[in-house]
Structures are given as structure tokens and as C-alpha cells.
Design an enzyme around this catalytic site. Sequence first.
Site, PDB file in Angstrom:
ATOM      1  N   GLY A   1      -0.650  -5.979   2.843  1.00 50.18           N
ATOM      2  CA  GLY A   1       0.916  -6.428   2.844  1.00 50.18           C
ATOM      3  C   GLY A   1       1.685  -6.005   4.044  1.00 50.18           C
ATOM      4  O   GLY A   1       1.942  -6.631   4.953  1.00 50.18           O
ATOM      5  N   GLY A   2       1.848  -4.615   4.087  1.00 51.70           N
ATOM      6  CA  GLY A   2       2.250  -4.152   5.280  1.00 51.70           C
ATOM      7  C   GLY A   2       1.560  -3.978   6.529  1.00 51.70           C
ATOM      8  O   GLY A   2       2.209  -4.178   7.642  1.00 51.70           O
TER       9      GLY A   2
ATOM     10  N   ASN B   1       4.935  -0.361  12.992  1.00 52.54           N
ATOM     11  CA  ASN B   1       4.498   0.259  11.542  1.00 52.54           C
ATOM     12  C   ASN B   1       4.095   1.718  11.465  1.00 52.54           C
ATOM     13  O   ASN B   1       3.813   2.132  10.609  1.00 52.54           O
ATOM     14  CB  ASN B   1       2.696  -0.550  11.603  1.00 52.54           C
ATOM     15  CG  ASN B   1       2.611  -1.635  10.534  1.00 52.54           C
ATOM     16  OD1 ASN B   1       3.659  -1.950   9.843  1.00 52.54           O
ATOM     17  ND2 ASN B   1       1.486  -2.094  10.586  1.00 52.54           N
ATOM     18  N   TYR B   2       4.840   2.311  12.829  1.00 51.03           N
ATOM     19  CA  TYR B   2       4.899   3.927  12.803  1.00 51.03           C
ATOM     20  C   TYR B   2       6.473   3.698  12.604  1.00 51.03           C
ATOM     21  O   TYR B   2       7.162   4.591  13.555  1.00 51.03           O
ATOM     22  CB  TYR B   2       4.291   4.527  14.070  1.00 51.03           C
ATOM     23  CG  TYR B   2       2.938   4.657  14.156  1.00 51.03           C
ATOM     24  CD1 TYR B   2       2.066   4.299  12.910  1.00 51.03           C
ATOM     25  CD2 TYR B   2       2.259   4.760  14.984  1.00 51.03           C
ATOM     26  CE1 TYR B   2       0.692   4.477  13.034  1.00 51.03           C
ATOM     27  CE2 TYR B   2       0.951   4.944  15.179  1.00 51.03           C
ATOM     28  CZ  TYR B   2       0.034   4.730  14.299  1.00 51.03           C
ATOM     29  OH  TYR B   2      -1.087   4.732  14.329  1.00 51.03           O
TER      30      TYR B   2
ATOM     31  N   ILE C   1       5.613 -11.609   0.913  1.00 51.49           N
ATOM     32  CA  ILE C   1       4.177 -12.090   1.335  1.00 51.49           C
ATOM     33  C   ILE C   1       3.157 -11.937   0.164  1.00 51.49           C
ATOM     34  O   ILE C   1       3.431 -10.646  -0.425  1.00 51.49           O
ATOM     35  CB  ILE C   1       3.394 -11.243   2.641  1.00 51.49           C
ATOM     36  CG1 ILE C   1       4.420 -11.143   3.779  1.00 51.49           C
ATOM     37  CG2 ILE C   1       2.109 -11.991   2.950  1.00 51.49           C
ATOM     38  CD1 ILE C   1       4.412 -12.007   4.854  1.00 51.49           C
TER      39      ILE C   1
ATOM     40  N   ASP D   1       4.345   3.262   4.125  1.00 54.21           N
ATOM     41  CA  ASP D   1       5.693   3.239   5.033  1.00 54.21           C
ATOM     42  C   ASP D   1       6.015   4.634   5.537  1.00 54.21           C
ATOM     43  O   ASP D   1       6.394   5.623   4.815  1.00 54.21           O
ATOM     44  CB  ASP D   1       6.697   2.259   4.605  1.00 54.21           C
ATOM     45  CG  ASP D   1       7.896   2.114   5.295  1.00 54.21           C
ATOM     46  OD1 ASP D   1       7.918   1.103   5.933  1.00 54.21           O
ATOM     47  OD2 ASP D   1       8.543   3.179   5.835  1.00 54.21           O
TER      48      ASP D   1
ATOM     49  N   GLY E   1       0.674  -1.206  -0.098  1.00 53.81           N
ATOM     50  CA  GLY E   1      -0.017  -0.137   0.104  1.00 53.81           C
ATOM     51  C   GLY E   1       0.737   1.346  -0.227  1.00 53.81           C
ATOM     52  O   GLY E   1       0.295   2.299  -0.112  1.00 53.81           O
TER      53      GLY E   1
HETATM   54  C1  FAD Z   1      -2.345   7.792   6.730  1.00 57.56           C
HETATM   55  C2  FAD Z   1      -1.842   6.369   7.312  1.00 57.56           C
HETATM   56  C3  FAD Z   1      -2.728   5.601   8.295  1.00 57.56           C
HETATM   57  C4  FAD Z   1      -2.513   4.692   8.992  1.00 57.56           C
HETATM   58  N1  FAD Z   1      -3.190   4.327   9.832  1.00 57.56           N
HETATM   59  C5  FAD Z   1      -2.988   3.208  10.466  1.00 57.56           C
HETATM   60  C6  FAD Z   1      -4.091   2.494  11.348  1.00 57.56           C
HETATM   61  O1  FAD Z   1      -5.300   2.738  11.200  1.00 57.56           O
HETATM   62  N2  FAD Z   1      -3.622   1.261  11.769  1.00 57.56           N
HETATM   63  C7  FAD Z   1      -2.423   0.714  11.669  1.00 57.56           C
HETATM   64  O2  FAD Z   1      -1.886  -0.408  12.487  1.00 57.56           O
HETATM   65  N3  FAD Z   1      -1.366   1.339  11.022  1.00 57.56           N
HETATM   66  C8  FAD Z   1      -1.776   2.387  10.315  1.00 57.56           C
HETATM   67  N4  FAD Z   1      -0.704   3.015   9.604  1.00 57.56           N
HETATM   68  C9  FAD Z   1       0.600   2.464   9.510  1.00 57.56           C
HETATM   69  C10 FAD Z   1       0.742   1.317   8.608  1.00 57.56           C
HETATM   70  O3  FAD Z   1       0.196   0.188   9.163  1.00 57.56           O
HETATM   71  C11 FAD Z   1       2.076   1.009   7.970  1.00 57.56           C
HETATM   72  O4  FAD Z   1       2.789   2.043   7.532  1.00 57.56           O
HETATM   73  C12 FAD Z   1       2.012  -0.077   7.034  1.00 57.56           C
HETATM   74  O5  FAD Z   1       3.342  -0.849   7.060  1.00 57.56           O
HETATM   75  C13 FAD Z   1       1.403   0.037   5.898  1.00 57.56           C
HETATM   76  O6  FAD Z   1       1.304  -0.980   5.016  1.00 57.56           O
HETATM   77  P1  FAD Z   1       1.396  -0.638   3.376  1.00 57.56           P
HETATM   78  O7  FAD Z   1       1.468  -1.974   2.802  1.00 57.56           O
HETATM   79  O8  FAD Z   1       0.369   0.215   3.080  1.00 57.56           O
HETATM   80  O9  FAD Z   1       2.976   0.005   3.246  1.00 57.56           O
HETATM   81  P2  FAD Z   1       4.220  -0.475   2.173  1.00 57.56           P
HETATM   82  O10 FAD Z   1       4.868   0.968   2.320  1.00 57.56           O
HETATM   83  O11 FAD Z   1       3.889  -1.070   1.298  1.00 57.56           O
HETATM   84  O12 FAD Z   1       5.122  -1.483   3.240  1.00 57.56           O
HETATM   85  C14 FAD Z   1       5.434  -1.255   4.344  1.00 57.56           C
HETATM   86  C15 FAD Z   1       6.666  -2.076   4.720  1.00 57.56           C
HETATM   87  O13 FAD Z   1       6.414  -3.459   4.536  1.00 57.56           O
HETATM   88  C16 FAD Z   1       6.983  -4.047   3.391  1.00 57.56           C
HETATM   89  N5  FAD Z   1       6.091  -4.668   2.608  1.00 57.56           N
HETATM   90  C17 FAD Z   1       5.098  -4.142   1.937  1.00 57.56           C
HETATM   91  N6  FAD Z   1       4.323  -5.319   1.437  1.00 57.56           N
HETATM   92  C18 FAD Z   1       4.928  -6.344   1.547  1.00 57.56           C
HETATM   93  C19 FAD Z   1       5.073  -7.903   0.994  1.00 57.56           C
HETATM   94  N7  FAD Z   1       4.030  -8.101   0.122  1.00 57.56           N
HETATM   95  N8  FAD Z   1       5.719  -8.707   1.582  1.00 57.56           N
HETATM   96  C20 FAD Z   1       6.834  -8.213   2.620  1.00 57.56           C
HETATM   97  N9  FAD Z   1       7.212  -7.217   2.610  1.00 57.56           N
HETATM   98  C21 FAD Z   1       6.038  -6.041   2.417  1.00 57.56           C
HETATM   99  C22 FAD Z   1       7.649  -2.809   2.727  1.00 57.56           C
HETATM  100  O14 FAD Z   1       8.829  -3.065   2.136  1.00 57.56           O
HETATM  101  C23 FAD Z   1       7.810  -1.826   4.086  1.00 57.56           C
HETATM  102  O15 FAD Z   1       8.916  -2.245   4.595  1.00 57.56           O
HETATM  103  C24 FAD Z   1      -1.018   4.173   9.035  1.00 57.56           C
HETATM  104  C25 FAD Z   1      -0.113   4.738   8.161  1.00 57.56           C
HETATM  105  C26 FAD Z   1      -0.496   5.997   7.273  1.00 57.56           C
HETATM  106  C27 FAD Z   1       0.416   6.494   6.441  1.00 57.56           C
END
Ligand code: FAD
Length: 522
Positions: free
Chosen positions: A172-173, A463-464, A231, A103, A100
Site C-alpha cells: 500500500g504505502g 517515501n522517506y 487503496i 512510514d 505495512g
Molecule cells: C526499514 C525500511 C526499509 C525501507 N526500504 C525501502 C525500499 O527499499 N524502497 C523504497 O522505495 N522504500 C523503502 N522504505 C520506505 C517505504 O517505501 C515507505 O515507508 C512506505 O510508505 C512504506 O509503506 P507501508 O505500507 O509499509 O507503510 P505505512 O506506514 O502503512 O503507510 C505509509 C503511508 O501510506 C499511507 N497508506 C498506507 N496504506 C494505504 C492505503 N492502503 N491507502 C492509502 N494510503 C495508505 C499511510 O497512511 C502512510 O501515509 C523503507 C522503509 C523502512 C522503514
Amino acid sequence: MLSSRFLFFFLLSLIPFSSSNGIQDAFHGCISSILAPHTFFTPNDTAFIPLLHSRAINLRFTTPSTPKPDLIFTPLNETHIQTAVICAKKLGIHLRFRSGGHDYEGISYTSVMDPPFVVIDLSKMRAVNVDVAGNSVWAEVGATIGEVYYWVAEKSKTLGVPAGICTSLGVGGLVTGGGYGAMMRKYGIAADNALDAKIINANGEILDRKSMGEDVFWAIRGGGGGSFGAIVSWKLKLVPVPATVTVFDVTRTLEQNATKTLYKWQQVGNEIDQDLFARVIIKATDGTTNRTITTTYNALFLGGANQLLEITNRKFPELGLAKVDCIEMSWIESVLFIAGYPRNTPPSVLLTGKPTFLNSFKAKSDFVKTPISETGLEGIWKILFEKESPFMIWNPYGGKMSEIPESSIPFPHRKGILFKIQYVTTWTDSGSETESDHVGVIQKLYKYMGQYVSMNPREAYVNYRDLDLGMNDKNGRNTSFEKASLWGRRYFKDNFKRLVTIKTEFDPNNFFSHEQSIPILG
Ligand SMILES: Cc1cc2nc3c(=O)[nH]c(=O)nc-3n(C[C@H](O)[C@H](O)[C@H](O)COP(=O)(O)OP(=O)(O)OC[C@H]3O[C@@H](n4cnc5c(N)ncnc54)[C@H](O)[C@@H]3O)c2cc1C
Ligand SMILES: *[C@@H]1O[C@H](CO)[C@@H](O)[C@H](O)[C@H]1NC(C)=O
Ligand SMILES: *[C@@H]1O[C@H](CO)[C@@H](O)[C@H](O)[C@H]1NC(C)=O
Ligand SMILES: *[C@@H]1O[C@H](CO)[C@@H](O)[C@H](O)[C@H]1NC(C)=O
Ligand SMILES: *[C@@H]1O[C@H](CO)[C@@H](O)[C@H](O)[C@H]1NC(C)=O
Ligand SMILES: *[C@@H]1O[C@H](CO)[C@@H](O)[C@H](O)[C@H]1NC(C)=O
């Protein structure tokens, strides 16, 4: 073992990539047998920057000077990911995986330590399969959590998923780093409710829970993304939700006893009925005459309004919640409400996957174990009144979160935590303030808060992600356990040791690495 690892580094250092064209050509050549149209993008393609920025949620990492990948590959199926991993390993190319793109430090699409690198963008892998009879859902990692909520609600009005608040988060994240939402006090976090997963290891093999084993399955439920493998999909448990839930959003300013009310919230928020999740969003605003602090109680109650009022009047009368504040609705409507969509936005908005939050930002987190006194709160207000003010989100714990043992999964913030604090500062390029003004105020606030929050370690939510807490050495390949513990123990407490042991066993060459990936034991 030792010699094969040495050989791997030795080979890596021999790979003659003098230019990005070398990487592009080599990678292209290697994956060509499975390459589908419109899945391979180099910086020369006009689609490259739009694609790179399409899921780059922190605009701090979309500037011209941000390090960019040499190419982006967008797999359409798991064979494509497997081939990408096998080719990258063979060619010594460093990969970043993006689901998504939320990060906080942008490490899924940029890298301060590892260029050159290639982004594997998983946004085209977003199938969601709901199994109502089996009380579960399989979701591919590129699906947003909002899409998952939507498809579950399509199938049943009385089932939900305990995961994120923000609906554009990638599965994923989110799940791999924990994943909390408005039902965490009742059901725990997303990773607590993960039943199975598909992961691709550094050899390009695809494994499920059974074939990866319970150690690896433990590690990926909260150990953070990008450390163990790619993943492909998660299987999550569906949980019962009432056909009617209640939400509210009430704001109290300093003139309306915000300080006293928040003091009381700290005492009741974590022990009140676990069907209630009332977070508090705190910021400085210009009041009608004076600058003031607003505390907004943004809440979900898994039940009807009358029952909610009975609870708040008894346990938290200071809030002064009234019937008119309470809005009854379906669970999927409450998802939109808590995520901040305007009233009556149709749930189908979730299928657009559009982020509701798109800013340059810096954030940090803390966990609180004893209530902060009113004097302590007044000290916070003083810092918030400064010019480049950050805002805060206080998120109650307790309930199910206190019942789950700290070592159940890597996410360790459990019994004894009253609430989590998130500090966020946002800015735009056109604003008069600079990035360093903003980051400066957030650091000052974080320093002030040290006396009131968890210590030894000062806990933080992985995740932050916050690179101020520490980083791996270049390529993460030679970071000592002690050095990595500086941030590892904050995110994982004693679970960090087990994560390192499992990582060393499962990915001994540290193929999956980034600034804060779990290091291998040297
Ligand atoms: C606006 C905003 C709101 C948020 N609200 C919440 C919330 O309500 N609850 C909460 O718990 N968190 C929240 N977060 C934090 C969020 O959970 C983390 O940023 C999470 O890592 C996002 O996942 P992503 O897949 O979107 O991010 P990405 O940036 O795609 O991935 C995050 C990390 O995981 C790794 N990764 C991604 N996909 C994979 C995969 N398929 N296999 C292995 N590694 C992978 C990436 O390399 C990176 O290290 C929020 C963040 C933002 C910016
Ligand atoms: C993925 O797509 C490729 C074509 O690009 C095809 O060869 C392969 O069989 C597909 N794999 C799966 C699992 O569908
Ligand atoms: C991409 O553009 C650069 C200059 O802008 C050029 O040198 C290079 O050959 C181009 N690569 C391809 C594959 O077209
Ligand atoms: C604030 O609290 C005082 C007493 O503690 C009470 O008299 C007053 O009505 C409260 N004000 C508001 C706006 O709730
Ligand atoms: C505004 O601030 C002044 C000085 O601190 C104070 O005397 C006054 O009561 C405040 N006004 C309101 C509406 O709170
Ligand atoms: C790893 O770090 C140690 C101590 O800092 C150093 O002596 C060693 O040369 C490093 N090894 C590599 C491969 O960088």
C-alpha cells in the site's frame, strides 16, 4: 461547492465527542451490520497494543506518550473498508490507513496533529494473484512486497517485480509513494510499473483505473499515501529476470582507498550497464587499530559472474571486484541477499512478513547531481566519526530512471540525478545516547551536505517522509499552497501543482488528510 465545504466543516465542529467511548460506540454502531469477529479493537482489549505495535516499524512511535488511536479496525474485505469510510465521514471521525506500517514518521498509526483518530489496519488484506500469461500481479495493500516476490517466484523463475529492497514493506504505502529497489536502473520504480489499482474515495465508492480516470491514477503512482483515497490493491507489471543473477557485498575501508573508490563510483554508478545496481552503505566503525569508515558495495547484477567482472574491470577497476566476491543465484535468492538475510535463508521466510529492521530511527534524504570531491567526502567522514554517528546509503540512479520524463508520474527524481543519499540514525531506549543527540548529528550532517546536493528545490523522497521539511496546519484543512510547497516541491518538484489540483477535485473536503497529505486549494 464553497458552501458545501463550509457546511462540512460546520458539521464537523458540531460532533460531540467528549470521550473516546463516544467515538467507539458511534463507529461500532455504524459499522455493526458488516462487522466480522475480531476486527474491532479498543484500548481496553488486551490485543490492542500488540496489534498497534505489530506493524509499527519505527519504535520512536511506540512509546507510552505516543498519541494512540481510539480504536483499530481491521477490514477483511473491501466492503469493510467502504463501510468504514462512509461511517467515518458521516460521524466526522479522522482515519489513518496502515498497510505495512513503515512510514518514517509513523503517520499511519499515530498523529501529532489530529487526535482523536482511528486506524484502519489493512494487514489482513494480503491476497496476491499472479498472472504469468498476462505478465502481471494483483496484490492487496496489506501484503508485504516480500510476499509478492515469493508468489511470483513460485510461478516463474524468470519473472520478477521491480519494487522495494526491504521485504516487509507494505504494498500500500510502497507503491503509492514510488517504491525503488535493486532493479530500478533497468526497469524504473514500482509506481512506473503499476498497471491498475482499486481505490475507495471519500464517498465510499470503489474505483479502478478506468473509473477513477487518468488524473487520479497519475496522482496515486508516487504522490504518497493517505491523500487521495484508500487503496485496496495494486496491479503491477512483471518483468523478465535471468534464471541466474549475481550478487556481491564488498567492503573497503579508508585504509583500502575507500575515499578514492567512492569518488569514482559517483562517476560510474549512474552510467554503468543498467543490469548492475551497486549501492553503497557507509558508516564509521572501530577498525582494528583506528576508527575507520567502511564503504560496503551491495549489488545485484542481472546476469552471470563472468559478464559482471568484464563490466566492473572495464568501467570500475578501482573497486577491485574479484571472482570470489561474486555469488550466482536465482532472483528470489538475490532478493533475500540484498535485503540482508543470512545466506541460505529459505525464501519462505518472506511469508512471515517479519521486519528485518526494527529500531527507533530518524532519517533524511538527498539527491546528488555532481560528484562530491574527495575533500568533500573527507568532511563527511569527520562528521561520521562523531559519537552518535548516523550511517548512509547511497543508491545509484541513471539507466531507465533517466529515460522516464519527470512528469510521467509524481515521482520527479530522474535525469541528472547521479544518486540518492539516505541518512539514518538509530538508537535504543537502553543506550546511553539520547534521541536528541542522534537527531542532532543527522541534522548537522544534513546541513553540511547542503552544498553538495540538489538545490531549488533540495529534493527529497516522499517515501522517506521527513516532517522537518514542513507540515500541514491542523487537520491539513487550511494549509496554503505556498506553505505546503516547502515540502511539496521537494518531494514532487513541479508535479506538486498538479497533485494539488487533482486532490482539490477528487477529495474536495480533504477527508483523506495527515501531516503531509496533499492540501486542497483554499
Ligand atoms: C526499514 C525500511 C526499509 C525501507 N526500504 C525501502 C525500499 O527499499 N524502497 C523504497 O522505495 N522504500 C523503502 N522504505 C520506505 C517505504 O517505501 C515507505 O515507508 C512506505 O510508505 C512504506 O509503506 P507501508 O505500507 O509499509 O507503510 P505505512 O506506514 O502503512 O503507510 C505509509 C503511508 O501510506 C499511507 N497508506 C498506507 N496504506 C494505504 C492505503 N492502503 N491507502 C492509502 N494510503 C495508505 C499511510 O497512511 C502512510 O501515509 C523503507 C522503509 C523502512 C522503514
Ligand atoms: C465482506 O464481509 C462481509 C461480512 O463481514 C460481507 O457482508 C460482505 O459481503 C463481504 N464483502 C465482500 C466483497 O466479500
Ligand atoms: C475501558 O476502560 C476504562 C477504564 O480503564 C473504563 O472507564 C471504560 O468504561 C472501559 N470501556 C469499555 C467499553 O469497557
Ligand atoms: C590504494 O591506491 C594506491 C595508488 O592510488 C595503490 O598503490 C594501493 O595499492 C591502493 N591500496 C589498496 C589497498 O587498494
Ligand atoms: C592510525 O592513525 C594514526 C594517526 O592518525 C596513523 O599514524 C596510523 O597509520 C593509523 N593506523 C592504521 C593502521 O591506519
Ligand atoms: C485559514 O488561515 C487563514 C490565514 O492563516 C485564516 O485567516 C483563516 O481564519 C483560517 N481558516 C480556518 C477555517 O482555520
